[in-house]
Design a protein around this motif. Structure first.
Motif: not given
Length: 246
Positions: A202-214
């Motif tokens: 739904p957000l229409g983009r891939a997530g970043s590794a840093r978004e997981i890290g946070d």
């Protein structure tokens, strides 16, 4: 002295991002990986790089022994190492199935148990974060062992959280969706495949590794002091979607 955090599968991608976020939170981070490049990755964070096969029980035990003898007990553990080994379901090789579960589930259990024993012995109210996946909930037929292992990670996280709660050791998991890492490089290079992947996000983009890290760093912090036994899905809304956007 800074508390020790250990991140497996940390040479690149999500694992490195987790190590980076934890280092910024003040941890002395040990980065472990089967790839020798983990030593260079660790140097970028002023951390400690260790080569370890997370499918090898003896290697995992030896790594913890060395960390404790040289640096002190692990107070935050991030079990990130994982492999997929795709293949056709009807002809899927049992040796490949065992290899995937050996790293993704058995190795995770061994590391969790080993870290927890030392935490209990030293009265450490530690944090353990396991890397699950949205594939603990939804499935892809080409990665049967991976899906099975991540479902196991979700349940093992709950089991460990219940077993260790009396020691004030928290155990949680993070379930990434489509994250822009090396594993997704083939999708990113194919416009049609990328469009299909984003049609279910739904957000229409891939997530970043840093978004997981946070999120991992949050779960390791006192800000998450009343959170245990949970799997937090960081997936851009994918699991809540019951249709595909055209």
């Amino acid at each position: 002295m800074a508390a020790i955090a250990l991140v497996s599968g940390a040479a690149q991608g999500i694992g490195f991002a987790c190590a980076q976020a934890l280092a910024e939170d003040g941890y002395k981070v040990v980065l472990a990986d089967i790839k020798p490049s983990v030593v260079d990755a660790a140097s970028r964070l002023n951390g400690i790089g260790m080569i370890c096969d997370m499918g090898d029980v003896d290697a995992i035990t030896a790594m913890f022994d060395e960390i404790e003898a040289t640096h002190g007990p692990v107070e935050a553990l991030v079990n990130n190492a994982g492999i997929a080994m795709p293949g056709d379901f009807l002809s899927y090789d049992l040796a490949a199935f065992d290899t995937v579960l050996g790293v993704n589930l058995r190795g995770l259990f061994v590391a969790t148990q080993r870290a927890a024993r030392t935490m209990v012995e030293n009265g450490i109210e530690g944090a353990i974060v396991n890397m699950s996946s949205i594939n603990a909930q939804v499935a892809i037929p080409a990665i049967p062992a991976y899906c099975a292992s991540k479902g196991g990670v979700m349940q093992l996280t709950k089991v460990a959280a219940l077993a260790l709660a009396k020691h004030n050791i928290r155990v949680n998991a993070v379930g990434p969706g489509s994250i822009d890492t090396e594993m997704m490089a083939g999708v990113n290079a194919n416009p049609e495949a990328y469009k299909m992947a984003m049609s279910r996000t739904p957000l229409g983009r891939a997530g970043s590794a840093r978004e997981i890290g946070d999120v991992v760093a949050f779960l390791c912090s006192r800000k998450a002091s009343y959170v245990t036994g949970e799997t937090i899905y960081v997936d851009g809304g994918r699991l809540g979607l019951n249709y595909v956007v055209s």
